[in-house]
Design a protein around this motif. Sequence first.
Motif, PDB file in Angstrom:
ATOM      1  N   SER A   1     -25.637  -4.489 -20.382  1.00 30.30           N
ATOM      2  CA  SER A   1     -25.420  -3.119 -20.847  1.00 30.30           C
ATOM      3  C   SER A   1     -25.819  -2.106 -19.782  1.00 30.30           C
ATOM      4  O   SER A   1     -25.120  -1.108 -19.559  1.00 30.30           O
ATOM      5  CB  SER A   1     -26.227  -2.886 -22.129  1.00 30.30           C
ATOM      6  N   MET A   2     -26.941  -2.347 -19.088  1.00 30.70           N
ATOM      7  CA  MET A   2     -27.388  -1.442 -18.031  1.00 30.70           C
ATOM      8  C   MET A   2     -26.399  -1.438 -16.876  1.00 30.70           C
ATOM      9  O   MET A   2     -26.140  -0.391 -16.266  1.00 30.70           O
ATOM     10  CB  MET A   2     -28.772  -1.863 -17.533  1.00 30.70           C
ATOM     11  N   LYS A   3     -25.824  -2.609 -16.558  1.00 29.68           N
ATOM     12  CA  LYS A   3     -24.829  -2.657 -15.488  1.00 29.68           C
ATOM     13  C   LYS A   3     -23.604  -1.815 -15.837  1.00 29.68           C
ATOM     14  O   LYS A   3     -23.052  -1.114 -14.992  1.00 29.68           O
ATOM     15  CB  LYS A   3     -24.419  -4.105 -15.220  1.00 29.68           C
ATOM     16  N   ARG A   4     -23.174  -1.922 -17.112  1.00 26.01           N
ATOM     17  CA  ARG A   4     -22.020  -1.117 -17.533  1.00 26.01           C
ATOM     18  C   ARG A   4     -22.342   0.379 -17.455  1.00 26.01           C
ATOM     19  O   ARG A   4     -21.511   1.187 -17.040  1.00 26.01           O
ATOM     20  CB  ARG A   4     -21.615  -1.503 -18.953  1.00 26.01           C
ATOM     21  N   ARG A   5     -23.553   0.753 -17.858  1.00 27.09           N
ATOM     22  CA  ARG A   5     -23.948   2.174 -17.814  1.00 27.09           C
ATOM     23  C   ARG A   5     -24.004   2.672 -16.375  1.00 27.09           C
ATOM     24  O   ARG A   5     -23.538   3.784 -16.077  1.00 27.09           O
ATOM     25  CB  ARG A   5     -25.300   2.360 -18.495  1.00 27.09           C
ATOM     26  N   ARG A   6     -24.597   1.809 -15.488  1.00 31.26           N
ATOM     27  CA  ARG A   6     -24.662   2.223 -14.075  1.00 31.26           C
ATOM     28  C   ARG A   6     -23.261   2.328 -13.476  1.00 31.26           C
ATOM     29  O   ARG A   6     -22.970   3.261 -12.713  1.00 31.26           O
ATOM     30  CB  ARG A   6     -25.497   1.232 -13.277  1.00 31.26           C
TER      31      ARG A   6
ATOM     32  N   GLY B   1     -20.559   3.022 -15.125  1.00 35.50           N
ATOM     33  CA  GLY B   1     -19.964   4.239 -15.686  1.00 35.50           C
ATOM     34  C   GLY B   1     -20.458   5.489 -14.982  1.00 35.50           C
ATOM     35  O   GLY B   1     -19.680   6.413 -14.708  1.00 35.50           O
ATOM     36  N   GLU B   2     -21.767   5.541 -14.682  1.00 32.00           N
ATOM     37  CA  GLU B   2     -22.318   6.687 -13.951  1.00 32.00           C
ATOM     38  C   GLU B   2     -21.707   6.792 -12.558  1.00 32.00           C
ATOM     39  O   GLU B   2     -21.377   7.890 -12.093  1.00 32.00           O
ATOM     40  CB  GLU B   2     -23.839   6.551 -13.850  1.00 32.00           C
ATOM     41  N   MET B   3     -21.580   5.640 -11.890  1.00 31.13           N
ATOM     42  CA  MET B   3     -20.995   5.649 -10.549  1.00 31.13           C
ATOM     43  C   MET B   3     -19.547   6.137 -10.584  1.00 31.13           C
ATOM     44  O   MET B   3     -19.121   6.902  -9.716  1.00 31.13           O
ATOM     45  CB  MET B   3     -21.073   4.255  -9.932  1.00 31.13           C
ATOM     46  N   ARG B   4     -18.783   5.699 -11.590  1.00 27.10           N
ATOM     47  CA  ARG B   4     -17.396   6.159 -11.704  1.00 27.10           C
ATOM     48  C   ARG B   4     -17.345   7.654 -11.965  1.00 27.10           C
ATOM     49  O   ARG B   4     -16.517   8.371 -11.374  1.00 27.10           O
ATOM     50  CB  ARG B   4     -16.685   5.398 -12.833  1.00 27.10           C
ATOM     51  N   PHE B   5     -18.225   8.145 -12.843  1.00 28.13           N
ATOM     52  CA  PHE B   5     -18.236   9.574 -13.138  1.00 28.13           C
ATOM     53  C   PHE B   5     -18.584  10.392 -11.894  1.00 28.13           C
ATOM     54  O   PHE B   5     -17.965  11.424 -11.617  1.00 28.13           O
ATOM     55  CB  PHE B   5     -19.243   9.863 -14.254  1.00 28.13           C
TER      56      PHE B   5
END
Length: 426
Positions: free
Chosen positions: A15-20, A22-26
Motif C-alpha cells: 500500500s505504501m508503494k502504491r501511495r509513493r 501515486g505521489e511521484m506521478r502527481f
Amino acid sequence: MTNSNLSTREKVEKSMKRRRAGEMRFRAYGMASVLFGLLCLVLLFSDIIYKGASAFRQTVLNTDIVIDASYLGIDEKSSEKEIMNANFEGLIKQHFKETIKPEGRRERSQLYGLLSVGAGWQLQTLVLDNPSLIGKKINVDLIVDDDVDQWFKHDRGQQDGSTRLSDLQISWLESWVAEDRLFTRFNKQFFVNGDSREPELAGIRGAITGTLLTLVVTFLLSFPIGVAAAIYLEEFAPRNRLTEIVEININNLAAVPSITFGLLGLAIFINMVGVARSTPIVGGLVLTLMTLPTIIISGRAAIKAVPPSIREAAFGLGASKMQVVFHHVLPLALPGMLTGTIIGMAQALGETAPLLMIGMVAFVVDVPAFINDPSTVLPVQIFLWSDSPERGFMERTSGAIMVLIAFLITMNTTAVMLRRRLERRW
C-alpha cells in the motif's frame, strides 16, 4: 500468528508503494504542467521579440545635400513661418535627380519612392534648429521608405519576390549598400513620434502619453474611493442584508467582462454627462469603474489581516473608533492596499475593449498635452497597427507589445517588492 503478521506487513508495504508511486506521478504531472506553461511563455516571448526587435532599428540613407537658399527662397534671417513653408521635399528630389540622373518620369518616380515622405520634414527640423545651415552643404541621414526598410532588414539577398521594389530600385539600393551609405541605426522616431499613416514615421509617444494620463486619472479616482469604501465596509458598515447585497455585488463586479464597463461609460459619461470621446479623462473614468472592485476587495483583505490585538490595545488606551482606524489600522493595512492598487492598475493598463467603446480607437497624430485632449492608449494603438496590411506596421505592432509587456512587468514587480518590503508578518 507470525504468518499473519508478515502478511499484514506485506500488505502495508504494498500500500505504501502504491501511495509513493501515486505521489511521484502527481509530482511529475505538476512539473510537466509547469514546464509546459513555461515553454508556451518562452515561445510567445521569443516570437514577439523575433518579430519586434527590428522595430527598434531604422534604415537611413547617408548623403551630402546643399541647403540651397535660392531654391528654398529663405536665408538665415527668415522667420520660422517662412522656413516651414519652404519646399524641402522638392530640394531633396532635385538633389537626387542631379546625383542619380534617372531617365524619364517613371524612373524619377521610382527614385523618389525610395525615400520617406518625412525626409523633407527632417531637413526642415534641422534648419529650424540651426538657421545657419542655410546655404551650406550638410551630411544627413535621411529616413527611407518602409519598403526599403523591410528590404534592407529582411529581404536583401532573397529571390522569393517578397519585396515590392523593382529591379531598378534594388540596383540603386545595392549601390548605396556597397558605398556604405545605406545602414540601420537606433529608431528613436519610434519613441518620439506620434501615430502616422507611414510605417517608417509611426511612433508610440502619443499612445504612451495617453496611457500615462489615463492611468493618472484612474489612480487619482480609484485609490481614494476604493480605500474609503474598503474602510467603511470593513470597519463601520452595519452587518445587515443591505451590506451583504453591496458586498456580493462588489465581488460580482470583479468578474464582469471589461467591455461591459465600456458600455456603461458610453451610456453615462458620454451620452448623459457629455464628456468628450477619446480623451484620457473619459478613459480614466471607465477604467476607474473597472478597477474599483479589485481595490476594494484587496483593501478589505489588508484590513482583515491587521490583528485584533492592535485595535484592542488602541481602545484600551482610550482611542476613539476613528483614531483606531486611521492612526493604527490604516497605516498597517496600507502596504496591502497599495499592492492591490498596483495590480488593478496593471490590469487597467492592458485593457482594450472598454476603451474601444468610448472612441479611443480614433487615429490621433498629435501627442496629448492634458487629460481633455484627444488621445489613444498603447493597447488600442497595438490593435490599430495589427489591422494594417503593411509589413512595417507588423513589426511595430510586436515592438509596441514588447514595450507594453515591459510596463506590465515593471508594475507587477513593483507590487511584489512593495509587498515584501512594507508588509508585516504577525
